[in-house]
Scaffold this motif. Sequence first.
Motif, PDB file in Angstrom:
ATOM      1  N   LEU A 183      -7.169  -8.261  15.395  1.00 20.31           N
ATOM      2  CA  LEU A 183      -6.915  -7.090  14.935  1.00 20.31           C
ATOM      3  C   LEU A 183      -6.993  -5.553  15.633  1.00 20.31           C
ATOM      4  CD1 LEU A 183      -8.369  -6.837  11.274  1.00 20.31           C
ATOM      5  CD2 LEU A 183      -5.935  -7.945  11.942  1.00 20.31           C
ATOM      6  N   CYS A 184      -5.463  -4.821  15.259  1.00 21.85           N
ATOM      7  CA  CYS A 184      -5.026  -3.895  15.747  1.00 21.85           C
ATOM      8  C   CYS A 184      -5.901  -3.002  15.406  1.00 21.85           C
ATOM      9  CB  CYS A 184      -3.861  -3.645  15.751  1.00 21.85           C
ATOM     10  SG  CYS A 184      -3.138  -2.774  14.726  1.00 21.85           S
ATOM     11  N   PRO A 185      -5.881  -1.842  16.230  1.00 16.71           N
ATOM     12  CA  PRO A 185      -6.402  -0.337  15.694  1.00 16.71           C
ATOM     13  C   PRO A 185      -6.420   0.123  14.838  1.00 16.71           C
ATOM     14  CG  PRO A 185      -6.771  -0.227  17.984  1.00 16.71           C
ATOM     15  CD  PRO A 185      -5.534  -1.482  17.692  1.00 16.71           C
ATOM     16  N   ILE A 186      -4.510   0.104  14.904  1.00 14.61           N
ATOM     17  CA  ILE A 186      -4.357   0.566  13.589  1.00 14.61           C
ATOM     18  C   ILE A 186      -4.449  -0.492  12.125  1.00 14.61           C
ATOM     19  CG2 ILE A 186      -2.449   1.069  12.304  1.00 14.61           C
ATOM     20  CD1 ILE A 186      -0.930   1.168  14.646  1.00 14.61           C
ATOM     21  N   CYS A 187      -4.440  -1.555  12.236  1.00 18.38           N
ATOM     22  CA  CYS A 187      -4.776  -2.633  10.882  1.00 18.38           C
ATOM     23  C   CYS A 187      -6.192  -2.238  10.825  1.00 18.38           C
ATOM     24  CB  CYS A 187      -4.786  -4.261  11.458  1.00 18.38           C
ATOM     25  SG  CYS A 187      -2.605  -4.217  11.332  1.00 18.38           S
ATOM     26  N   ALA A 188      -7.082  -2.623  11.933  1.00 21.12           N
ATOM     27  CA  ALA A 188      -8.450  -2.555  11.600  1.00 21.12           C
ATOM     28  C   ALA A 188      -9.023  -1.397  10.834  1.00 21.12           C
ATOM     29  CB  ALA A 188      -9.792  -2.091  12.569  1.00 21.12           C
ATOM     30  N   ASN A 189      -7.834  -0.002  11.248  1.00 22.16           N
ATOM     31  CA  ASN A 189      -8.388   1.079  10.373  1.00 22.16           C
ATOM     32  C   ASN A 189      -8.650   1.264   9.616  1.00 22.16           C
ATOM     33  OD1 ASN A 189      -8.866   3.401  10.393  1.00 22.16           O
ATOM     34  ND2 ASN A 189      -7.752   4.498  11.951  1.00 22.16           N
ATOM     35  N   PRO A 190      -9.718   1.431   8.201  1.00 20.95           N
ATOM     36  CA  PRO A 190      -9.495   1.839   7.029  1.00 20.95           C
ATOM     37  C   PRO A 190      -9.208   2.457   6.285  1.00 20.95           C
ATOM     38  CG  PRO A 190     -12.145   2.129   7.965  1.00 20.95           C
ATOM     39  CD  PRO A 190     -11.240   1.571   8.781  1.00 20.95           C
ATOM     40  N   LYS A 191      -9.326   4.049   7.220  1.00 16.30           N
ATOM     41  CA  LYS A 191      -8.859   4.793   6.568  1.00 16.30           C
ATOM     42  C   LYS A 191      -7.311   4.911   6.745  1.00 16.30           C
ATOM     43  CE  LYS A 191     -11.713   8.352   8.272  1.00 16.30           C
ATOM     44  NZ  LYS A 191     -12.353   8.159   9.983  1.00 16.30           N
ATOM     45  N   ARG A 192      -6.241   3.710   7.664  1.00 13.45           N
ATOM     46  CA  ARG A 192      -4.958   3.895   6.656  1.00 13.45           C
ATOM     47  C   ARG A 192      -4.959   3.793   5.789  1.00 13.45           C
ATOM     48  NH1 ARG A 192      -2.752   5.076  12.490  1.00 13.45           N
ATOM     49  NH2 ARG A 192      -0.460   5.000  11.301  1.00 13.45           N
ATOM     50  N   ALA A 193      -3.946   4.328   5.180  1.00 15.37           N
ATOM     51  CA  ALA A 193      -2.995   4.028   3.947  1.00 15.37           C
ATOM     52  C   ALA A 193      -2.732   2.774   3.675  1.00 15.37           C
ATOM     53  CB  ALA A 193      -2.182   5.018   3.904  1.00 15.37           C
ATOM     54  N   THR A 194      -2.962   2.163   2.415  1.00 18.00           N
ATOM     55  CA  THR A 194      -2.441   0.241   2.500  1.00 18.00           C
ATOM     56  C   THR A 194      -1.982   0.122   1.873  1.00 18.00           C
ATOM     57  OG1 THR A 194      -4.399   0.529   0.694  1.00 18.00           O
ATOM     58  CG2 THR A 194      -5.472  -0.552   3.089  1.00 18.00           C
ATOM     59  N   GLY A 195      -0.890   1.045   0.834  1.00 21.28           N
ATOM     60  CA  GLY A 195      -0.120   0.783   0.147  1.00 21.28           C
ATOM     61  C   GLY A 195       1.498   0.845   0.346  1.00 21.28           C
ATOM     62  N   THR A 196       1.498   1.112   1.589  1.00 23.44           N
ATOM     63  CA  THR A 196       2.652   1.539   2.411  1.00 23.44           C
ATOM     64  C   THR A 196       3.033   0.756   3.129  1.00 23.44           C
ATOM     65  OG1 THR A 196       2.061   3.632   3.338  1.00 23.44           O
ATOM     66  CG2 THR A 196       3.061   3.833   1.325  1.00 23.44           C
ATOM     67  N   LEU A 197       4.159   0.269   3.976  1.00 18.56           N
ATOM     68  CA  LEU A 197       3.831  -0.718   4.938  1.00 18.56           C
ATOM     69  C   LEU A 197       5.217  -0.297   5.967  1.00 18.56           C
ATOM     70  CD1 LEU A 197       2.170  -2.732   6.418  1.00 18.56           C
ATOM     71  CD2 LEU A 197       4.651  -4.320   5.547  1.00 18.56           C
ATOM     72  N   CYS A 198       5.062   0.457   7.377  1.00 15.92           N
ATOM     73  CA  CYS A 198       6.466   0.629   8.035  1.00 15.92           C
ATOM     74  C   CYS A 198       7.011  -0.778   8.969  1.00 15.92           C
ATOM     75  CB  CYS A 198       6.118   1.874   9.001  1.00 15.92           C
ATOM     76  SG  CYS A 198       7.738   2.127   9.323  1.00 15.92           S
ATOM     77  N   VAL A 199       7.969  -0.449   8.830  1.00 18.66           N
ATOM     78  CA  VAL A 199       8.905  -2.499   9.649  1.00 18.66           C
ATOM     79  C   VAL A 199       9.682  -1.372  10.668  1.00 18.66           C
ATOM     80  CG1 VAL A 199      10.415  -3.941   9.413  1.00 18.66           C
ATOM     81  CG2 VAL A 199       9.134  -3.313   7.287  1.00 18.66           C
ATOM     82  N   VAL A 200       8.948  -1.923  11.617  1.00 20.48           N
ATOM     83  CA  VAL A 200       9.903  -1.233  13.043  1.00 20.48           C
ATOM     84  C   VAL A 200      10.574  -2.874  13.566  1.00 20.48           C
ATOM     85  CG1 VAL A 200       8.890   1.286  12.712  1.00 20.48           C
ATOM     86  CG2 VAL A 200       7.301  -1.773  14.104  1.00 20.48           C
ATOM     87  N   ALA A 201      11.574  -2.586  14.244  1.00 23.15           N
ATOM     88  CA  ALA A 201      11.907  -3.819  15.060  1.00 23.15           C
ATOM     89  C   ALA A 201      11.268  -4.086  16.256  1.00 23.15           C
ATOM     90  CB  ALA A 201      13.842  -2.913  15.617  1.00 23.15           C
ATOM     91  N   ASP A 202      10.459  -2.894  16.734  1.00 20.98           N
ATOM     92  CA  ASP A 202       9.747  -3.540  18.543  1.00 20.98           C
ATOM     93  C   ASP A 202       8.482  -2.846  18.583  1.00 20.98           C
ATOM     94  OD1 ASP A 202       9.565  -5.269  20.504  1.00 20.98           O
ATOM     95  OD2 ASP A 202      11.174  -4.068  20.822  1.00 20.98           O
ATOM     96  N   VAL A 203       7.506  -3.282  19.172  1.00 18.11           N
ATOM     97  CA  VAL A 203       6.442  -2.172  19.597  1.00 18.11           C
ATOM     98  C   VAL A 203       6.313  -0.634  20.225  1.00 18.11           C
ATOM     99  CG1 VAL A 203       4.075  -2.292  20.784  1.00 18.11           C
ATOM    100  CG2 VAL A 203       5.026  -4.504  20.032  1.00 18.11           C
TER     101      VAL A 203
END
Lengths: 197, 197
Positions: B69-89
């Motif tokens: 898991l990347c640090p963002i996905c592993a971070n419990p403080k990041r909001a879980t209700g919204t997802l931002c879709v991007v084309a590239d890293v």
Amino acid sequence: MADGPEEIGRLIGLMARLPGMGPRSARRAVLHLVKKRSQVLLPLAEAMKAVGESVRPCVACGNLATSDLCPICANPKRATGTLCVVADVADLWAMERSQAFQGRYHVLGGLLSALDAIGPDELGIPKLVARVTEEELTEIILALPATIDGQTTAHYIADALPELNVTSLAQGVPIGGELDFLDDGTISAALRARARV
Amino acid sequence: MADGPEEIGRLIGLMARLPGMGPRSARRAVLHLVKKRSQVLLPLAEAMKAVGESVRPCVACGNLATSDLCPICANPKRATGTLCVVADVADLWAMERSQAFQGRYHVLGGLLSALDAIGPDELGIPKLVARVTEEELTEIILALPATIDGQTTAHYIADALPELNVTSLAQGVPIGGELDFLDDGTISAALRARARV
């Protein structure tokens, strides 16, 4: 994590120090590398390691080589009487691409520069003078950049070798060059050095 | 030997394939590397090897990571209700630099493109749809490029998730942007999306 994992940040920082690269282009290049791991990233890492381990300056001329002598110095067919003095290995390669010179080279590794505190010893000019005596040269051709530093270096070398025929690449209109796009200095130099048709 | 030893030629060839580099700039970069062997060349080779061995895509979002898991996905403080879709890293990194988004991401790894034969499966859009159900999302924010391919992809995703609130980054005048330098499309979009002051 500003730009991904620490390893990525480190690689971007190193890539950004390459000439012609900045932080943005380095970031783009690194993302490309990560996408093409087996086709580009790993071969590139290997190629860099190979260069780092095997490539070193030719002991005679300063060209890049994988043995003590570079292929040019080791080639018995290259003329020994004339020596072409260049500022950098890139200039040696440019001369070689033109296939116009059959002799050997001497790479200074830079130019005299008061601003950057580069003097004759930093450029190995004493070594060049010693080489002239050892190799019984008849002519030295200076293929140095047409800049202030290049001209300063050319004059210094000519003064250091008063008994030798020291020449320099001609200055003038480049092949395919249109007068309208040339700077005044080049046009003046070409006019001064005009020759019969 | 056109451009020095074989090892050098190989390295120049590989460097020239990086985005923003060509044969000339690659040659310049490689000569720089050889001059700065211990400061740049060897650290760069090591850094590339390290990235090649440790960096891989996050199993959840596709961001670059050194663990599953990347640090963002592993971070419990990041909001879980919204997802931002991007084309590239690179776009994910740009979003992170703005510090304007506190949720999690989903990296498509490209855009739908008829020309390049990139369809929904290549982009992992089925995976995105599955993720929406699993993670009980309430909103998907599309941060896709304002290009034809970007808009095509945005419409496709919105159609695939009819029950969800799918939004997109606003289009308009960039901060510091002068109207005189903006293209007609941006001005039209900004006018259509005008808001009360």
